[in-house]
Design a protein around this motif. Structure first.
Motif, short mmCIF file in Angstrom:
data_model
loop_
_atom_site.label_atom_id
_atom_site.label_comp_id
_atom_site.label_asym_id
_atom_site.label_seq_id
_atom_site.Cartn_x
_atom_site.Cartn_y
_atom_site.Cartn_z
N ILE A 1 0.71 -1.20 0.00
CA ILE A 1 -0.05 0.02 -0.10
C ILE A 1 0.87 1.16 0.04
CG2 ILE A 1 -1.86 1.28 1.27
CD1 ILE A 1 -2.56 -1.39 2.56
N ALA A 2 0.58 2.08 -0.96
CA ALA A 2 1.34 3.08 -0.98
C ALA A 2 0.31 4.44 -0.71
CB ALA A 2 1.94 3.71 -2.35
N LEU A 3 0.15 4.69 0.66
CA LEU A 3 -1.04 5.67 1.17
C LEU A 3 -0.99 6.97 0.64
CD1 LEU A 3 -1.29 4.81 5.14
CD2 LEU A 3 -3.02 4.33 2.81
N ASP A 4 -1.86 7.70 0.04
CA ASP A 4 -2.01 8.84 -0.27
C ASP A 4 -3.33 9.52 0.32
OD1 ASP A 4 -3.90 8.80 -2.23
OD2 ASP A 4 -2.51 8.23 -3.86
N ASP A 5 -3.43 10.95 0.30
CA ASP A 5 -4.64 11.67 0.67
C ASP A 5 -5.99 11.04 0.17
OD1 ASP A 5 -3.14 12.82 2.40
OD2 ASP A 5 -3.10 14.72 1.32
N SER A 6 -5.88 10.36 -1.12
CA SER A 6 -7.19 10.07 -1.50
C SER A 6 -7.71 8.84 -1.00
CB SER A 6 -6.93 9.68 -3.02
OG SER A 6 -6.26 8.57 -3.23
N ILE A 7 -6.96 7.90 -0.08
CA ILE A 7 -7.11 6.72 0.41
C ILE A 7 -7.64 6.78 1.93
CG2 ILE A 7 -6.62 4.49 1.01
CD1 ILE A 7 -4.74 4.27 -1.15
N ARG A 8 -8.87 6.33 2.20
CA ARG A 8 -9.47 6.58 3.68
C ARG A 8 -9.07 5.31 4.31
NH1 ARG A 8 -10.34 6.93 8.07
NH2 ARG A 8 -12.17 7.69 9.05
N ALA A 9 -9.19 4.16 3.72
CA ALA A 9 -9.01 2.95 4.48
C ALA A 9 -8.69 1.74 3.69
CB ALA A 9 -10.12 2.66 5.57
N VAL A 10 -7.99 0.83 4.29
CA VAL A 10 -7.67 -0.49 3.36
C VAL A 10 -8.09 -1.59 4.22
CG1 VAL A 10 -6.24 -2.04 2.32
CG2 VAL A 10 -5.78 0.57 2.07
N ILE A 11 -9.02 -2.60 3.99
CA ILE A 11 -9.56 -3.57 4.87
C ILE A 11 -9.05 -5.09 4.12
CG2 ILE A 11 -11.56 -4.70 5.64
CD1 ILE A 11 -11.95 -1.15 4.39
N PRO A 12 -8.00 -5.60 4.55
CA PRO A 12 -7.52 -6.89 3.93
C PRO A 12 -8.58 -7.98 4.48
CG PRO A 12 -5.82 -5.86 5.40
CD PRO A 12 -7.25 -5.34 5.80
N VAL A 13 -8.90 -8.86 3.52
CA VAL A 13 -9.82 -9.95 3.88
C VAL A 13 -9.14 -11.38 3.55
CG1 VAL A 13 -12.05 -10.96 3.15
CG2 VAL A 13 -11.67 -8.32 3.14
N ALA A 14 -9.35 -12.25 4.42
CA ALA A 14 -8.74 -13.57 4.26
C ALA A 14 -9.74 -14.88 4.17
CB ALA A 14 -7.87 -14.26 5.63
N TYR A 15 -9.79 -15.39 2.63
CA TYR A 15 -10.79 -16.25 2.46
C TYR A 15 -10.44 -17.58 1.79
CZ TYR A 15 -14.18 -17.72 -1.24
OH TYR A 15 -15.02 -18.58 -2.11
N SER A 16 -11.37 -18.69 1.91
CA SER A 16 -11.00 -19.90 1.62
C SER A 16 -12.20 -20.29 0.99
CB SER A 16 -10.24 -20.82 2.56
OG SER A 16 -10.31 -21.99 2.05
N ALA A 17 -12.30 -20.86 -0.28
CA ALA A 17 -13.53 -21.36 -0.86
C ALA A 17 -13.81 -22.53 -0.32
CB ALA A 17 -13.19 -21.54 -2.23
N GLN A 18 -15.23 -23.06 -0.07
CA GLN A 18 -15.72 -24.25 0.56
C GLN A 18 -15.04 -25.43 -0.23
OE1 GLN A 18 -19.97 -24.58 1.66
NE2 GLN A 18 -19.96 -22.25 1.03
N SER A 19 -14.81 -25.09 -1.55
CA SER A 19 -14.10 -26.29 -2.27
C SER A 19 -12.79 -26.84 -1.79
CB SER A 19 -14.02 -25.94 -3.95
OG SER A 19 -13.39 -24.73 -4.02
N ASN A 20 -12.14 -25.72 -0.99
CA ASN A 20 -10.78 -26.24 -0.48
C ASN A 20 -10.91 -27.04 0.71
OD1 ASN A 20 -9.30 -24.56 -2.00
ND2 ASN A 20 -9.70 -22.76 -0.84
N GLY A 21 -12.26 -27.48 1.10
CA GLY A 21 -12.60 -28.32 2.22
C GLY A 21 -12.64 -27.43 3.51
N ASN A 22 -13.12 -28.27 4.70
CA ASN A 22 -13.26 -27.71 5.78
C ASN A 22 -11.83 -27.43 6.70
OD1 ASN A 22 -15.85 -27.69 5.40
ND2 ASN A 22 -16.55 -29.70 6.35
N GLY A 23 -11.95 -26.13 7.33
CA GLY A 23 -10.85 -26.02 8.39
C GLY A 23 -10.88 -24.75 8.81
N SER A 24 -10.71 -24.52 10.19
CA SER A 24 -10.85 -23.09 10.89
C SER A 24 -9.90 -22.28 10.60
CB SER A 24 -11.48 -23.21 12.27
OG SER A 24 -10.55 -23.63 13.04
N PHE A 25 -10.10 -20.88 11.00
CA PHE A 25 -9.17 -19.89 10.79
C PHE A 25 -7.99 -20.22 11.96
CE2 PHE A 25 -12.01 -17.87 8.02
CZ PHE A 25 -11.25 -17.17 7.21
#
Length: 203
Positions: A88-112
């Protein structure tokens, strides 16, 4: 060097703003998680940086202005730790960045919690903020987590440990918006609504 470890409910942490902030997410490589980011601009626009598409949202490895970039997808491995990185190269036009971790159901079960999904923010100046997996959700049918949020403020960067989770079996992305509240609409809030965004395309 200053390292702050955070878990859900921790007070927000402050980080010195720099020309490049690196978001790193890692997990047990026996499964295939993906890291993507929702980028909120001060004019209310929200853009997605991801290696895979969702309904009506194409895969984009970087924002059009180049301020937020994904460094590439990693796959499943037999042993070890996998990681994905967003710069991330922050400048005044960016208010926030929200990272998201995701695993498709097709990958199988398993918790964070089982796969020790954790996130680190590093400003390259010796400041590191880590959202650990110590209190991560252990439901094996939850596939999306928002570990935290980076807010761009005039005084620096605020990091919030959120650990928001999707409903079990949900493939829908979070929906993020910039909301102005109060009598004079001067209070600006980044609102995150889980399971309200487009559905991730099959991976």
């Amino acid at each position: 060097m200053s390292t702050i470890n955070m878990t859900k409910g921790s007070a927000s942490a402050r980080m010195t703003k720099s020309s490049s902030i690196r978001v790193r997410c890692w997990w047990d490589s026996r499964t295939d998680y993906d890291l993507y980011a929702l980028v909120v601009y001060t004019d209310g626009r929200v853009k997605t940086v991801a290696t895979f598409p969702a309904e009506g949202v194409p895969a984009q490895l970087a924002t059009a202005d180049g301020a937020v970039k994904h460094l590439g997808d990693v796959g499943r491995q037999a042993i070890g730790v996998a990681e994905e990185i967003i710069e991330i190269a922050l400048d005044d036009s960016i208010r926030a960045v929200i990272p998201v971790a995701y695993s498709a159901q097709s990958n199988g079960n398993g918790s964070f919690f089982e796969y020790r999904v954790s996130m680190e923010l590093d400003n390259g100046l010796g400041d590191r903020v880590v959202v650990t997996a110590e209190n991560a959700n252990d439901n094996s049918r939850i596939y999306t987590c928002v570990p935290g949020m980076l807010e761009n403020t005039p005084d620096g960067v605020s990091v919030h440990a959120l650990e928001h989770y999707s409903k079990p079996k949900s493939e829908d992305r979070p929906l993020v918006s910039l909301v102005r509240r109060g009598l004079m609409k001067k209070t600006e809030v980044v609102a995150i609504e889980m399971d309200a965004g487009p559905r991730n395309a099959y991976k």
